[in-house]
Design an enzyme around this catalytic site. Structure first.
Site, mmCIF file in Angstrom:
data_model
loop_
_atom_site.group_PDB
_atom_site.id
_atom_site.type_symbol
_atom_site.label_atom_id
_atom_site.label_comp_id
_atom_site.label_asym_id
_atom_site.label_seq_id
_atom_site.Cartn_x
_atom_site.Cartn_y
_atom_site.Cartn_z
ATOM 1 N N ARG A 38 45.413 48.224 52.938
ATOM 2 C CA ARG A 38 46.670 48.381 52.190
ATOM 3 C C ARG A 38 47.784 48.947 53.064
ATOM 4 O O ARG A 38 48.959 48.596 52.886
ATOM 5 C CB ARG A 38 46.428 49.269 50.971
ATOM 6 N N LYS A 199 31.983 37.954 32.533
ATOM 7 C CA LYS A 199 32.128 37.833 31.082
ATOM 8 C C LYS A 199 33.397 37.119 30.629
ATOM 9 O O LYS A 199 34.474 37.347 31.191
ATOM 10 C CB LYS A 199 32.149 39.236 30.462
ATOM 11 N N GLY A 357 38.928 41.538 42.642
ATOM 12 C CA GLY A 357 38.110 42.391 43.501
ATOM 13 C C GLY A 357 36.884 41.674 44.043
ATOM 14 O O GLY A 357 36.666 41.595 45.263
ATOM 15 N N GLY A 380 44.270 44.256 39.180
ATOM 16 C CA GLY A 380 44.810 44.220 37.817
ATOM 17 C C GLY A 380 46.117 43.459 37.712
ATOM 18 O O GLY A 380 46.318 42.677 36.777
HETATM 19 P P1 ADP Z 1 36.689 39.566 39.919
HETATM 20 O O1 ADP Z 1 36.434 41.010 40.303
HETATM 21 O O2 ADP Z 1 36.944 38.714 41.122
HETATM 22 O O3 ADP Z 1 37.759 39.430 38.878
HETATM 23 P P2 ADP Z 1 34.510 39.595 38.031
HETATM 24 O O4 ADP Z 1 34.454 41.080 38.137
HETATM 25 O O5 ADP Z 1 35.014 39.010 36.784
HETATM 26 O O6 ADP Z 1 35.324 38.997 39.285
HETATM 27 O O7 ADP Z 1 33.057 38.981 38.233
HETATM 28 C C1 ADP Z 1 32.216 39.220 39.309
HETATM 29 C C2 ADP Z 1 30.804 39.496 38.872
HETATM 30 O O8 ADP Z 1 30.289 38.416 38.098
HETATM 31 C C3 ADP Z 1 29.888 39.610 40.065
HETATM 32 O O9 ADP Z 1 29.336 40.912 40.084
HETATM 33 C C4 ADP Z 1 28.829 38.537 39.833
HETATM 34 O O10 ADP Z 1 27.523 38.961 40.209
HETATM 35 C C5 ADP Z 1 28.908 38.329 38.361
HETATM 36 N N1 ADP Z 1 28.354 37.020 37.980
HETATM 37 C C6 ADP Z 1 28.765 35.812 38.355
HETATM 38 N N2 ADP Z 1 27.994 34.845 37.851
HETATM 39 C C7 ADP Z 1 27.044 35.455 37.116
HETATM 40 C C8 ADP Z 1 25.926 34.994 36.331
HETATM 41 N N3 ADP Z 1 25.664 33.704 36.209
HETATM 42 N N4 ADP Z 1 25.178 35.921 35.709
HETATM 43 C C9 ADP Z 1 25.461 37.240 35.849
HETATM 44 N N5 ADP Z 1 26.485 37.737 36.557
HETATM 45 C C10 ADP Z 1 27.267 36.856 37.197
#
Ligand code: ADP
Ligand code: MG
Length: 399
Positions: A38, A199, A357, A380
């Site tokens: 950063r 999710k 992230g 965010g």
């Molecule tokens: P970002 O931080 O880029 O916005 P998220 O936090 O929404 O991404 O999602 C990342 C998480 O989703 C990771 O920890 C990954 O392991 C999990 N993930 C991805 N696919 C699956 C799956 N099929 N089942 C369980 N967890 C999953």
């Protein structure tokens, strides 16, 4: 996005005081900075202003001290890191307004740099209190915001100051806004979006907004399971939000009505346990998942088809990994599609913008970070932008 002023629009700033909002919310361990990304992002703006002869006062928050002085969250801890990255001496000022700041400015020469204390030590920061805004502004001649990552918050240092001082976007803010504008503001079509991650519930607004904006929506990760289940697929023990079936249906209907093609995996990588290289790992059709299996990645056939979709597109925006990429072999779909996107970008046929992230971590893991057109580390703020929301810190710069 309408116009905002940039550093190019500054007149002669010799000896003038620049209040510069940067992101110094750095990862720390035992009082030492562990990652200076950063600071390196803010360096061009800081050095440009110093080079033009301004007295540069840095404003930033660190952690969540909730309006009180917390010694373990003082920005005095980042001075060494700033000096190292900037290659210049940086003064620390234990206040953000008032006579102590004014005296420090008296000591600074044109082109000198100081960092003020953690803005969140003052209650008025998060409340965007006009009195605090006035008090900070009293010591400055103009305001520069270079912290896109904090622009989703209407705080005194991220929003308020832009209304009371001449306000400019810093170089890092400017590149972020220009990249985002290219990806979703006025993109070249067709546009594809990849949305993955754990999710649906955490990205409902992202999905709902994107289906009205993009030509192809590629859904992967845990959230694909919720969509598959809504369509009657038995997803076994997979991470799945069964209570969101109706919501998933509504998103698919909205996509249909908007002419957005939704891509769900038709083959998947499954296993009985959530572990690296488990003995039970196998690839199967989505209709063949056993009751005791979990879907942990998109399958190779689907990935190949998704690569073909990207080849027809001019723009890509990506948030969320396609699988549980932290564990082999469930990183393969994410890595393969990321490499396709990187290759298309290198050929000049795709503008690729990614953020989030875990997404940044996944793209680093795939070794493609340098090949994407733009990777946002804003977390965010990036997600709120993907939701189509107006970011107060950006809007204030446009005013
Ligand atoms: P970002 O931080 O880029 O916005 P998220 O936090 O929404 O991404 O999602 C990342 C998480 O989703 C990771 O920890 C990954 O392991 C999990 N993930 C991805 N696919 C699956 C799956 N099929 N089942 C369980 N967890 C999953
Ligand atoms: Mg995450």
């Amino acid at each position: 996005m309408s116009a905002f002023k940039k550093l190019d629009d500054l007149g002669d700033v010799t000896g003038k005081v620049a209040l510069v909002r940067v992101d110094l919310n750095l990862p720390m361990q035992d009082g030492a900075v562990t990652d200076d990304t950063r600071v390196r992002a803010a360096a061009p703006t800081i050095l440009e202003l110093a080079g033009k002869g301004a007295k540069v006062l840095l404003l930033a928050h660190f952690g969540r001290p909730k309006g009180e002085r917390v010694s373990t969250q003082s920005l005095s801890m980042v001075v060494d890191c700033l000096q190292q990255v900037l290659g210049k001496e940086v003064m620390f000022v234990p206040e953000i307004a008032g006579p102590v700041v004014a005296q420090s400015i008296g000591i600074l020469r044109a082109g000198d740099i100081a960092v003020l204390e953690n803005t969140r030590f003052w209650k008025g920061e998060e409340k965007n209190d006009p009195e605090l805004v006035k008090a900070i502004a009293a010591n400055g001649d103009f305001y520069v915001n270079d912290a896109f990552s904090a622009a989703h918050r209407a705080h005194a240092s991220t929003e308020g100051l832009a209304h009371v001082l001449p306000a400019y976007a810093g170089r890092s803010m400017q590149s972020e806004l220009e990249a985002l504008e290219k990806a979703l503001g006025k993109p070249e079509r067709p546009v594809a979006a990849v949305v993955g991650g754990a999710k649906v519930s955490s990205k409902l607004d992202v999905l709902t907004h994107l289906v009205t904006q993009v030509d192809h929506l590629i859904i992967g990760g845990g959230m694909a399971n919720t969509f598959l289940a809504a369509r009657g697929v038995d997803v076994g023990k997979s991470l799945c939000e069964h209570d969101l079936a109706a919501t998933a249906e509504a998103i698919l209907d909205k996509a249909d009505a908007s002419g957005c093609t939704v891509h769900l995996p038709y083959d998947v990588v499954v296993s009985k346990e959530f572990a690296a290289n488990p003995p039970s790992v196998r690839t199967c059709n989505v209709h063949e998942v056993a009751a005791d299996e979990m879907i942990l990645d998109v399958g190779p056939q689907a990935v190949e088809a998704l690569g073909d979709v990207l080849k027809t597109c001019k723009t890509l925006v990506w948030n969320g990994p396609l699988g549980a990429f932290e564990m082999a072999p469930f990183d393969q779909a994410t890595v393969a599609l990321a490499r396709t996107a990187a290759a298309l970008t290198a050929e000049g046929s795709l503008v690729s913008v990614a953020g989030g992230g875990d997404t940044v971590a996944a793209l680093n893991h795939a070794g493609v970070s340098a090949d994407f057109s733009y990777i946002s580390t804003a977390g965010g703020a990036f997600l709120e932008w993907m939701e189509g929301k107006e970011l107060p810190g950006v809007k204030a710069l446009e005013a």
